[in-house]
Every structure is written in structure tokens, then in C-alpha cells.
Scaffold this motif. Structure first.
Motif, PDB file in Angstrom:
ATOM      1  N   LEU A 116     -13.617  11.538   1.507  1.00  0.00           N
ATOM      2  CA  LEU A 116     -14.938  11.814   2.062  1.00  0.00           C
ATOM      3  C   LEU A 116     -15.214  10.921   3.260  1.00  0.00           C
ATOM      4  O   LEU A 116     -14.731   9.790   3.333  1.00  0.00           O
ATOM      5  CB  LEU A 116     -16.019  11.556   1.002  1.00  0.00           C
ATOM      6  CG  LEU A 116     -16.075  12.498  -0.195  1.00  0.00           C
ATOM      7  CD1 LEU A 116     -17.183  12.053  -1.150  1.00  0.00           C
ATOM      8  CD2 LEU A 116     -16.289  13.940   0.238  1.00  0.00           C
ATOM      9  N   GLN A 133     -20.793  10.715   3.740  1.00  0.00           N
ATOM     10  CA  GLN A 133     -20.789  11.496   2.499  1.00  0.00           C
ATOM     11  C   GLN A 133     -20.739  10.560   1.291  1.00  0.00           C
ATOM     12  O   GLN A 133     -21.458  10.759   0.302  1.00  0.00           O
ATOM     13  CB  GLN A 133     -19.585  12.451   2.478  1.00  0.00           C
ATOM     14  CG  GLN A 133     -19.693  13.548   3.527  1.00  0.00           C
ATOM     15  CD  GLN A 133     -18.436  14.393   3.609  1.00  0.00           C
ATOM     16  OE1 GLN A 133     -17.323  13.879   3.772  1.00  0.00           O
ATOM     17  NE2 GLN A 133     -18.601  15.704   3.504  1.00  0.00           N
ATOM     18  N   GLU A 134     -19.904   9.522   1.381  1.00  0.00           N
ATOM     19  CA  GLU A 134     -19.816   8.556   0.275  1.00  0.00           C
ATOM     20  C   GLU A 134     -21.157   7.870   0.047  1.00  0.00           C
ATOM     21  O   GLU A 134     -21.587   7.663  -1.087  1.00  0.00           O
ATOM     22  CB  GLU A 134     -18.744   7.496   0.579  1.00  0.00           C
ATOM     23  CG  GLU A 134     -17.349   8.030   0.389  1.00  0.00           C
ATOM     24  CD  GLU A 134     -16.285   6.998   0.719  1.00  0.00           C
ATOM     25  OE1 GLU A 134     -16.596   5.980   1.356  1.00  0.00           O
ATOM     26  OE2 GLU A 134     -15.134   7.246   0.327  1.00  0.00           O
ATOM     27  N   ARG A 165     -23.590   9.995  -1.765  1.00  0.00           N
ATOM     28  CA  ARG A 165     -23.259  10.030  -3.203  1.00  0.00           C
ATOM     29  C   ARG A 165     -23.704   8.723  -3.865  1.00  0.00           C
ATOM     30  O   ARG A 165     -24.361   8.744  -4.902  1.00  0.00           O
ATOM     31  CB  ARG A 165     -21.741  10.218  -3.360  1.00  0.00           C
ATOM     32  CG  ARG A 165     -21.279  10.338  -4.792  1.00  0.00           C
ATOM     33  CD  ARG A 165     -19.772  10.238  -4.886  1.00  0.00           C
ATOM     34  NE  ARG A 165     -19.293   8.967  -4.311  1.00  0.00           N
ATOM     35  CZ  ARG A 165     -18.036   8.736  -3.952  1.00  0.00           C
ATOM     36  NH1 ARG A 165     -17.136   9.681  -4.064  1.00  0.00           N
ATOM     37  NH2 ARG A 165     -17.689   7.558  -3.463  1.00  0.00           N
ATOM     38  N   ASP A 166     -23.396   7.597  -3.248  1.00  0.00           N
ATOM     39  CA  ASP A 166     -23.667   6.301  -3.885  1.00  0.00           C
ATOM     40  C   ASP A 166     -25.153   5.972  -3.959  1.00  0.00           C
ATOM     41  O   ASP A 166     -25.577   5.206  -4.818  1.00  0.00           O
ATOM     42  CB  ASP A 166     -22.940   5.175  -3.126  1.00  0.00           C
ATOM     43  CG  ASP A 166     -21.428   5.342  -3.182  1.00  0.00           C
ATOM     44  OD1 ASP A 166     -20.951   6.185  -3.972  1.00  0.00           O
ATOM     45  OD2 ASP A 166     -20.725   4.642  -2.418  1.00  0.00           O
ATOM     46  N   HIS A 181     -27.656   8.261  -4.191  1.00  0.00           N
ATOM     47  CA  HIS A 181     -28.398   9.402  -4.760  1.00  0.00           C
ATOM     48  C   HIS A 181     -29.193  10.133  -3.673  1.00  0.00           C
ATOM     49  O   HIS A 181     -30.346  10.495  -3.866  1.00  0.00           O
ATOM     50  CB  HIS A 181     -29.319   8.942  -5.904  1.00  0.00           C
ATOM     51  CG  HIS A 181     -28.608   8.085  -6.894  1.00  0.00           C
ATOM     52  ND1 HIS A 181     -27.648   8.587  -7.764  1.00  0.00           N
ATOM     53  CD2 HIS A 181     -28.659   6.750  -7.121  1.00  0.00           C
ATOM     54  CE1 HIS A 181     -27.152   7.595  -8.477  1.00  0.00           C
ATOM     55  NE2 HIS A 181     -27.736   6.474  -8.109  1.00  0.00           N
ATOM     56  N   LEU A 201     -28.529  13.018  -2.647  1.00  0.00           N
ATOM     57  CA  LEU A 201     -28.445  14.468  -2.875  1.00  0.00           C
ATOM     58  C   LEU A 201     -29.436  14.851  -3.959  1.00  0.00           C
ATOM     59  O   LEU A 201     -29.447  14.256  -5.017  1.00  0.00           O
ATOM     60  CB  LEU A 201     -27.041  14.832  -3.382  1.00  0.00           C
ATOM     61  CG  LEU A 201     -25.895  14.393  -2.502  1.00  0.00           C
ATOM     62  CD1 LEU A 201     -24.779  13.809  -3.325  1.00  0.00           C
ATOM     63  CD2 LEU A 201     -25.404  15.572  -1.702  1.00  0.00           C
ATOM     64  N   GLY A 204     -29.590  19.498  -2.615  1.00  0.00           N
ATOM     65  CA  GLY A 204     -28.438  19.538  -1.724  1.00  0.00           C
ATOM     66  C   GLY A 204     -28.557  20.509  -0.567  1.00  0.00           C
ATOM     67  O   GLY A 204     -27.666  20.564   0.282  1.00  0.00           O
ATOM     68  N   THR A 208     -28.635  18.787   2.703  1.00  0.00           N
ATOM     69  CA  THR A 208     -27.641  17.707   2.822  1.00  0.00           C
ATOM     70  C   THR A 208     -26.635  17.896   3.961  1.00  0.00           C
ATOM     71  O   THR A 208     -26.379  16.935   4.699  1.00  0.00           O
ATOM     72  CB  THR A 208     -26.907  17.516   1.477  1.00  0.00           C
ATOM     73  OG1 THR A 208     -27.887  17.402   0.451  1.00  0.00           O
ATOM     74  CG2 THR A 208     -26.046  16.267   1.493  1.00  0.00           C
ATOM     75  N   ALA A 255     -29.339   6.051   2.059  1.00  0.00           N
ATOM     76  CA  ALA A 255     -27.933   6.430   2.240  1.00  0.00           C
ATOM     77  C   ALA A 255     -27.507   6.233   3.687  1.00  0.00           C
ATOM     78  O   ALA A 255     -26.421   5.689   3.970  1.00  0.00           O
ATOM     79  CB  ALA A 255     -27.726   7.887   1.820  1.00  0.00           C
TER      80      ALA A 255
END
Ligand code: FES
Ligand code: FES
Length: 161
Positions: A84, A88-89, A92-93, A95, A97, A100, A103, A145
Motif C-alpha cells: 500500500l 493508504q496505510e 488504515r492505521d 481509522h 475509513l 469508504g 476515501t 490520517a
């Protein structure tokens, strides 16, 4: 009708399309790259953001014929070799999303803003995100994020230098 030749996610593509076809429909319906979403169709929401020659562009606001010869990157082209992208990471890390839907556009916008600004504070990120709407209204985690990704990417660029 015109034949539009361009590069999409690193691959050369030549497709016949009507002159009135918007880039977002060209990507979704003709190339089947459905990661680019349509939220409003009126250049308000940012769900359709892709990169054209490295710059974030709302793909519902340009015709496919206008980007002939360009390098287009969609959300499908961001991960490399099964890994990724750092943005993108970070989504995810942190939260970032929820449903989505917004996104892909948020991530494509974030990559462009980090490229231009480097590490950013939350106010700058919020200002830069003005053209991207999240219908879940979960902006707090999205901003976290992007802040996280901007720091991680700037630090790794400094280490590599
Ligand atoms: S679909 Fe393009 S900005 Fe909303
Ligand atoms: S996460 Fe649902 S629209 Fe943004």
C-alpha cells in the motif's frame, strides 16, 4: 467519437470514446476502474479525484479527450508491488475509513497535498480538504490520517536524502 491515447496507472491505453465523455465515466465505464467514485457529478464532492500528470484533478470536471497524452493515476495505481501507499496505510492505521465512499478521492487529494506541502498541521490539511466532502462527516480521523502520512513521508524523504 475520438480515439484517446493516454497512460493510465503506468499502462498505455487507446480507447474510442465520445467527445463528451467525462474522464470519470471513461475510467469507470470504459476502463472498468471503478475505484474512482461519482458523488455529485458537479465538481463539489471530490470523490472522483485522480492525478493527471501528478496533479489532483476532479475527473468529473474534464473530458477524456482533454487528457489525451497525459499520465493518469487512479486509486488502483497507488499501491506498488503489492504494498500500500503510505497514505493508504495511514488511513488504515488512523481509522480514516468509514463507509469508504469518499476515501479514494480523499487519498488522491492527500497524496497531492503532501507532495506540495510536506508535513502539515491540521489547519492546513482542513484547508486543503475544502473540495472533498465526506458524507459520514468523519473528518477527524481523515485529518489525523493525512497528518500522520505527511509526517511519515517527510521523515522518510529526509532519511533518504
Ligand atoms: S463526482 Fe466529481 S467532484 Fe463530485
Ligand atoms: S467515509 Fe463515508 S463518505 Fe466519507
Amino acid at each position: 467519437m475520438s480515439v484517446v491515447s493516454l497512460t493510465v496507472n503506468g499502462k498505455p491505453v487507446s480507447v474510442e470514446t465520445e467527445d463528451r465523455t467525462l474522464l470519470v465515466y471513461f475510467l469507470r465505464e470504459q476502463l472498468r476502474l471503478t475505484g474512482t467514485h461519482i458523488g455529485c457529478d458537479t465538481s463539489q464532492c471530490g470523490a472522483c479525484v485522480v492525478h493527471v500528470d501528478g496533479k489532483a484533478v476532479k475527473s468529473c470536471s474534464v473530458f477524456a479527450v482533454q487528457v489525451a497524452g497525459a499520465q493518469v493515476t487512479t486509486i488502483e495505481g497507488l499501491a506498488r508491488d503489492g504494498k500500500l501507499h503510505p497514505v493508504q496505510e495511514a488511513f488504515r492505521d488512523n481509522h480514516g475509513l468509514q463507509c469508504g465512499f469518499c476515501t479514494p478521492g480523499m487519498i488522491m487529494t492527500a497524496v497531492d497535498m503532501i507532495r506540495r506541502n510536506g508535513a502539515m498541521d491540521r489547519d492546513t490539511i482542513r484547508h486543503e480538504l475544502e473540495g472533498n466532502i465526506c458524507r459520514c462527516t468523519g473528518y477527524v480521523n481523515i485529518v489525523s490520517a493525512i497528518e500522520d502520512a505527511s509526517k511519515r513521508m517527510t521523515e522518510s524523504a529526509e532519511k533518504a536524502a
